[in-house]
Design a protein around this motif. Structure first.
Motif, mmCIF file in Angstrom:
data_model
loop_
_atom_site.group_PDB
_atom_site.id
_atom_site.type_symbol
_atom_site.label_atom_id
_atom_site.label_comp_id
_atom_site.label_asym_id
_atom_site.label_seq_id
_atom_site.Cartn_x
_atom_site.Cartn_y
_atom_site.Cartn_z
ATOM 1 N N ASP A 1 2.135 -21.278 -55.596
ATOM 2 C CA ASP A 1 0.784 -20.847 -55.253
ATOM 3 C C ASP A 1 0.699 -20.362 -53.816
ATOM 4 O OD1 ASP A 1 0.028 -21.530 -57.795
ATOM 5 O OD2 ASP A 1 -0.789 -23.484 -57.238
ATOM 6 N N GLY A 2 1.528 -20.896 -52.936
ATOM 7 C CA GLY A 2 1.457 -20.520 -51.523
ATOM 8 C C GLY A 2 2.398 -19.407 -51.110
ATOM 9 N N ALA A 3 3.241 -18.937 -52.020
ATOM 10 C CA ALA A 3 4.216 -17.886 -51.673
ATOM 11 C C ALA A 3 3.533 -16.522 -51.659
ATOM 12 C CB ALA A 3 5.367 -17.883 -52.672
ATOM 13 N N GLU A 4 3.527 -15.870 -50.502
ATOM 14 C CA GLU A 4 2.887 -14.556 -50.365
ATOM 15 C C GLU A 4 3.835 -13.492 -49.842
ATOM 16 O OE1 GLU A 4 -0.502 -15.049 -47.897
ATOM 17 O OE2 GLU A 4 -1.604 -16.293 -49.352
ATOM 18 N N HIS A 5 4.949 -13.906 -49.262
ATOM 19 C CA HIS A 5 5.905 -12.955 -48.712
ATOM 20 C C HIS A 5 7.319 -13.345 -49.138
ATOM 21 C CE1 HIS A 5 2.658 -11.412 -46.193
ATOM 22 N NE2 HIS A 5 2.393 -12.668 -45.824
ATOM 23 N N LEU A 6 8.214 -12.380 -49.062
ATOM 24 C CA LEU A 6 9.598 -12.602 -49.459
ATOM 25 C C LEU A 6 10.343 -13.273 -48.307
ATOM 26 C CD1 LEU A 6 11.080 -11.990 -52.088
ATOM 27 C CD2 LEU A 6 12.011 -9.951 -51.027
ATOM 28 N N THR A 7 9.998 -14.554 -48.063
ATOM 29 C CA THR A 7 10.587 -15.307 -46.962
ATOM 30 C C THR A 7 11.925 -15.909 -47.376
ATOM 31 O OG1 THR A 7 9.465 -17.324 -47.651
ATOM 32 C CG2 THR A 7 8.286 -15.876 -46.121
ATOM 33 N N GLU A 8 12.599 -16.509 -46.421
ATOM 34 C CA GLU A 8 13.872 -17.156 -46.720
ATOM 35 C C GLU A 8 13.672 -18.313 -47.700
ATOM 36 O OE1 GLU A 8 15.890 -18.346 -43.216
ATOM 37 O OE2 GLU A 8 16.185 -16.302 -42.457
ATOM 38 N N ASP A 9 12.576 -19.035 -47.551
ATOM 39 C CA ASP A 9 12.305 -20.132 -48.483
ATOM 40 C C ASP A 9 12.100 -19.617 -49.899
ATOM 41 O OD1 ASP A 9 12.520 -21.997 -46.520
ATOM 42 O OD2 ASP A 9 10.370 -22.237 -46.180
ATOM 43 N N VAL A 10 11.359 -18.501 -50.032
ATOM 44 C CA VAL A 10 11.142 -17.905 -51.356
ATOM 45 C C VAL A 10 12.469 -17.462 -51.954
ATOM 46 C CG1 VAL A 10 10.140 -15.925 -52.569
ATOM 47 C CG2 VAL A 10 8.764 -17.203 -50.918
ATOM 48 N N ILE A 11 13.288 -16.813 -51.134
ATOM 49 C CA ILE A 11 14.586 -16.330 -51.609
ATOM 50 C C ILE A 11 15.485 -17.496 -52.007
ATOM 51 C CG2 ILE A 11 16.689 -15.132 -50.875
ATOM 52 C CD1 ILE A 11 14.919 -13.349 -49.135
ATOM 53 N N SER A 12 15.273 -18.650 -51.393
ATOM 54 C CA SER A 12 16.067 -19.836 -51.715
ATOM 55 C C SER A 12 15.558 -20.541 -52.963
ATOM 56 C CB SER A 12 16.062 -20.794 -50.520
ATOM 57 O OG SER A 12 16.680 -22.018 -50.852
ATOM 58 N N VAL A 13 14.237 -20.707 -53.058
ATOM 59 C CA VAL A 13 13.660 -21.529 -54.127
ATOM 60 C C VAL A 13 13.557 -20.767 -55.448
ATOM 61 C CG1 VAL A 13 11.588 -22.762 -54.873
ATOM 62 C CG2 VAL A 13 12.407 -22.987 -52.518
ATOM 63 N N PHE A 14 13.097 -19.510 -55.407
ATOM 64 C CA PHE A 14 12.853 -18.757 -56.641
ATOM 65 C C PHE A 14 14.081 -18.697 -57.562
ATOM 66 C CE2 PHE A 14 8.815 -16.040 -55.932
ATOM 67 C CZ PHE A 14 8.130 -17.178 -55.584
ATOM 68 N N PRO A 15 15.228 -18.265 -57.049
ATOM 69 C CA PRO A 15 16.385 -18.193 -57.956
ATOM 70 C C PRO A 15 16.840 -19.561 -58.452
ATOM 71 C CG PRO A 15 17.034 -17.707 -55.694
ATOM 72 C CD PRO A 15 15.539 -17.724 -55.721
ATOM 73 N N ALA A 16 16.733 -20.573 -57.601
ATOM 74 C CA ALA A 16 17.149 -21.917 -58.026
ATOM 75 C C ALA A 16 16.240 -22.424 -59.134
ATOM 76 C CB ALA A 16 17.129 -22.865 -56.826
ATOM 77 N N ALA A 17 14.931 -22.216 -58.970
ATOM 78 C CA ALA A 17 13.977 -22.652 -59.997
ATOM 79 C C ALA A 17 14.159 -21.864 -61.286
ATOM 80 C CB ALA A 17 12.550 -22.489 -59.468
ATOM 81 N N GLU A 18 14.363 -20.566 -61.164
ATOM 82 C CA GLU A 18 14.578 -19.740 -62.357
ATOM 83 C C GLU A 18 15.864 -20.136 -63.066
ATOM 84 O OE1 GLU A 18 13.998 -16.362 -65.016
ATOM 85 O OE2 GLU A 18 12.720 -17.646 -63.783
ATOM 86 N N SER A 19 16.905 -20.417 -62.279
ATOM 87 C CA SER A 19 18.181 -20.838 -62.865
ATOM 88 C C SER A 19 18.014 -22.148 -63.621
ATOM 89 C CB SER A 19 19.229 -20.991 -61.765
ATOM 90 O OG SER A 19 20.448 -21.469 -62.296
ATOM 91 N N LEU A 20 17.276 -23.085 -63.041
ATOM 92 C CA LEU A 20 17.031 -24.361 -63.726
ATOM 93 C C LEU A 20 16.269 -24.132 -65.021
ATOM 94 C CD1 LEU A 20 16.970 -27.452 -63.858
ATOM 95 C CD2 LEU A 20 14.889 -27.388 -62.468
ATOM 96 N N GLU A 21 15.227 -23.285 -64.964
ATOM 97 C CA GLU A 21 14.431 -23.033 -66.166
ATOM 98 C C GLU A 21 15.267 -22.364 -67.252
ATOM 99 O OE1 GLU A 21 9.920 -21.937 -66.662
ATOM 100 O OE2 GLU A 21 11.036 -20.122 -66.135
ATOM 101 N N GLN A 22 16.086 -21.403 -66.866
ATOM 102 C CA GLN A 22 16.943 -20.741 -67.848
ATOM 103 C C GLN A 22 17.945 -21.718 -68.452
ATOM 104 O OE1 GLN A 22 16.655 -17.630 -69.042
ATOM 105 N NE2 GLN A 22 14.820 -17.430 -67.778
#
Length: 840
Positions: free
Chosen positions: A406-427
């Motif tokens: 909900d708080g992600a608004e820009h392509l920050t380092e945290d977003v680049i770190s968390v998004f793929p890890a979360a997507e990988s877990l979900e997949q």
């Protein structure tokens, strides 16, 4: 002691012939018949007497088979008497003996009636033993059962276990033990011993639970065997059911419970504790866990048959089926393991990775261990155990992920770190659920997941980044091209610097794009591909934009005239059949056009070849970087626009290079002088040396993959030049039928030059190119009358879309006749086509 006991029992039976031995209060009889004088040591007698008194207290006061019916008055009397008997040993001998004797007599008056009271319940013909209260009996039997353990290793069964158990059967009648009670007690003793050994190892510092539980595996199997032998309620006889119904026990802090509850409830609680956090307790000991699960299911099934248990379970909505119980274990253990994982992650240094990203990776490891070690065991009793486990992990992680999303608004380092890890877990979770379910069921289970929707969230951020990068690429391409001088970087690297820069920026962008590792939709991929494709098209177009057209390099075609020995006459050409265009005064001629040098052209062709070769590299990089879901994206048409533009550019550069060499660099030798004043006067052989020099320079500069392609263009240009000379050579060239032989020889020389003994172009390629010229040369060998006849027929055939008998068109026949040194041809052309004559 054995002699004393036997003698005491014989004395007790005097005068009681016909009475059953098990109606006697044996400890009371022994106390009465065995005196202090039979013991050499007073302390030994006191210990022995205390033991007999304790047995009487347990059987008569603490756990009697039936009550006294007078509100505990006799219970208090018994306690006082027992205490006075024990106290008498510390009084003077005379008074002490008197007190002991009086107390024993009073004790007998109260206790003897208990030995012969009617049986409990509605059963008749049975006499209850004085200590038929099962608490004492069972406690005694437990102590006897402990003898099955090795004295030197309390966690190991002795080798004589079967003999010991057979011997213990002789106590069943005396202690009121049935087979069901035996299996229940024995299972409890085995489990308690496992717990004792585990505690001991823990206190001694042995933290390796796997070692300990594996060591106790044999005891566990034995305990499971005993539990399996406990019959269910419908398998017990009526008498045993009534007997069990009457047996009650009271545990501190709880209400009265049944016999089976008193033994099986602790076992169930222990197994529930183990299985409620199986990730902690079992590690990789799946075989042991399987036995513990079996124990839990058996004890649950046995306890559910107890009326009090059923009521309790129903009121609290506790599990009734195996599946419900397994689901509780999974939920409890997953939550415990998740909490521990969160605690571990929170203690780790997060300078390089966001906690949510690390948590996702740790949860994948947890699920992998779960699926390999625990789920095969749990799935035997719950087919959807994998779904339950994976779905719960997905839900728990989702609760922690949502505030971040909900708080992600820009392509920050945290977003680049968390998004793929979360997507990988979900997949990973979705793949786990799919693999564990039938196709139709998997779809239902996946729909129940509250998906993270990371693709949707990251799509806008990624697309914004992609558009920014593509604008940067396009600007960079324009800038580096403007600074390009088309000089090779080195003799070994025969390409200009601009293509290096273009490829570097493209490769850098592709690496950055997939380095983001964020989930991407086809929209982002398409945008990236289209942008790169557009940039490469811009570069390829710039490479050829300043090239002159091929027509500008070729000298204007001379006016078509017929042969005549007299001076030339002003030309006139029949418009319907041939072009009579005369170059306009301001039309550029080859000498007036800025023609690029051969090295520059080769360098440009190298650039386009590098771009063409880069497609597989870029696509391979993209393919390796695509996640499994995006690999379904079709790459069939990727960079299709660039491919077409670059292939066209390469064709144009190669064609331009060959045309420029033949019609500009070798114009004097080729176009101006070949076959002048006649075929024998200047043969094509004279062109081989300058042509060879040009070809050598070409091969030295051009890169190997383009060599055949550009040499083929030179061959085509040479053949075009040869056709130009023999068909549109102007009024200064004439041919006789006999010249066809020399022309054929020259064509063969040119062909072998380009084949170069197998070191040049493939023979088949050269033969295919030469065929069109060979046909024209063959026409030069026909007599004038044959050519005229064929031309007449060709004009009519062309109206119907066909060709002449000689297999050519009327324009070619007309040009051959115009260059024929023959009065018959001249007259025919003058009469039929009004073509003006030219001077010899």
């Amino acid at each position: 002691m054995d002699i004393r006991t036997r003698q005491g029992l014989l004395n007790a039976l005097v005068g009681k012939v016909g009475k059953r031995m098990d109606t006697l209060l044996i400890p009371l009889e022994l106390l009465s018949c065995i005196s202090r004088s039979e013991f050499s040591d007073k302390k030994a007698f006191i210990r022995w007497q205390k033991r007999q008194l304790k047995v009487l207290e347990e059987g008569l006061v603490n756990h009697p088979a039936g009550g006294f019916g007078e509100s505990g008055r006799k219970t208090n009397e018994l306690r006082i008497l027992l205490a006075k008997i024990e106290e008498a040993e510390f009084l003077p001998s005379s008074s002490g003996e008197l007190q002991r004797t009086e107390c024993l007599r009073s004790l007998r008056e109260i206790a003897i009636p208990l030995a012969e009271r009617p049986a409990r319940g509605d059963l008749t013909g049975e006499i209850c033993h004085w200590a038929d209260g099962y608490h004492l009996n069972v406690r005694l039997y437990e102590k006897l059962l402990l003898s099955v353990f090795d004295m030197l290793d309390e966690g190991k069964l002795t080798e004589e276990v079967e003999e010991i158990l057979e011997l213990l059967k002789s106590t069943w009648r005396v202690l009121g033990i049935t087979e069901t009670i035996h299996h229940t007690c024995y299972a409890w003793v085995l489990f308690r011993q496992i717990k004792v050994v585990l505690l001991k190892f823990h206190l001694m510092g042995y933290a390796d639970y796997k070692y300990v539980i594996t060591r106790e595996h044999g005891v566990l199997l034995h305990a499971l065997e005993q539990l399996n032998k406990i019959p269910l309620m419908e398998q017990r006889g009526q008498q045993e059911r009534l007997h069990f119904k009457s047996l009650r026990s009271k545990v501190e802090g709880e209400r009265d419970i049944s016999f089976l509850q008193s033994f099986l409830t602790p076992i169930q609680r222990w197994t529930d504790k183990q299985l409620g956090d199986y990730h902690l307790h079992f590690h990789e000991a799946s075989a042991t866990m399987e036995k513990i699960v079996a124990v839990a299911m058996i004890t649950r099934r046995l306890l559910l048959e107890e009326p009090e248990t059923v009521c309790k379970f129903t009121s609290q909505s506790l599990p009734i089926s195996d599946r419900d119980q397994i689901e509780i274990y999974i939920s409890s253990s997953i939550k415990n393991a998740f909490s521990r994982t969160v605690q571990v992650v929170e203690r780790v240094d997060m300078s390089n990775e966001h906690p949510l990203a690390l948590l996702a990776e740790e949860l994948k490891k947890l699920l992998k261990r779960e699926s390999v070690t625990f789920l095969p065991v749990l799935s035997q009793r719950h087919p959807q155990a994998t779904v339950v486990s994976a779905s719960l992990v997905h839900k728990l992680y989702g609760h922690r992920l949502k505030p971040f999303l909900d708080g992600a608004e820009h392509l920050t380092e945290d977003v680049i770190s968390v998004f793929p890890a979360a997507e990988s877990l979900e997949q990973f979770i979705m793949a786990l659920i799919t693999s564990a379910s039938h196709e139709e069921n998997a779809e239902i289970f996946l729909k129940k997941l509250n998906l993270y929707q990371i693709e949707t969230k990251s799509g806008t951020l990624v697309l914004r980044w992609v558009n920014s990068q593509l604008g940067r690429i396009l600007g960079w391409v324009e800038r580096v091209f403007q600074q390009e001088h088309w000089n090779p970087i080195s003799p070994q690297q025969r390409h200009a610097g601009s293509i290096v820069e273009v490829y570097r920026i493209v490769e850098e962008t592709v690496d950055q794009f997939f380095g983001l590792k964020v989930p991407m939709r086809f929209t982002e991929l398409n945008s990236l591909f289209r942008g790169i494709d557009n940039a490469l098209q811009v570069y390829a177009n710039n490479v050829v934009n300043d090239l002159a057209s091929k027509e500008d390099l070729i000298p204007p075609v001379p006016i078509l005239t017929r042969y005549r020995k007299e001076a030339g006459i002003k030309a006139f050409v029949k418009k319907e059949l041939f072009d009579t265009r005369v170059p306009e005064p301001d039309e550029p001629r080859p000498s007036q056009i800025s023609v690029l040098t051969t090295p520059t052209l080769c360098n440009r062709s190298t650039e386009t070849d590098i771009i063409s070769d880069s497609f597989p590299i870029i696509l391979l990089s993209i393919e390796k970087s695509l996640d499994e879901k995006s690999k379904s994206f079709s790459q069939k048409d990727t960079f299709e626009g660039s491919r077409k533009i670059i292939n066209a550019a390469m064709d144009r550069i190669c064609e331009y290079t060959g045309t420029k060499i033949v019609f500009c660099d070798l114009r004097a030798q080729f176009m101006d002088n070949l076959y002048k004043p006649n075929v024998s006067g200047y043969r094509l052989e004279a062109l081989i040396e300058p042509l060879d020099m040009e070809l050598s320079q070409l091969c030295d500069i051009v890169v190997e993959p383009l060599r055949d392609r550009i040499v083929t263009s030179l061959l085509q240009a040479s053949l075009d030049g040869l056709l130009r000379v023999i068909l549109d050579g102007g009024p200064s060239r004439v041919f006789f039928p006999g010249d066809a032989k020399f022309l054929e020889e020259d064509l063969e020389i040119l062909k072998e030059f380009f084949i170069s003994g197998g070191d040049g172009l493939p023979r088949g390629v050269v033969e295919n190119q030469v065929a069109r010229v060979r046909h024209v040369i063959k026409l030069h060998g026909y007599e004038t009358r044959e050519l005229i006849e064929d031309l007449k027929s060709a004009s009519g055939m062309e109206m119907q879309g066909g060709k002449s008998k000689l297999g050519t068109d009327s324009k070619t026949l007309l040009r051959i006749l115009c260059h024929r040194s023959d009065s018959e041809a001249s007259q025919f052309l003058k009469k039929q086509y009004k073509i003006p004559s030219s001077s010899a």
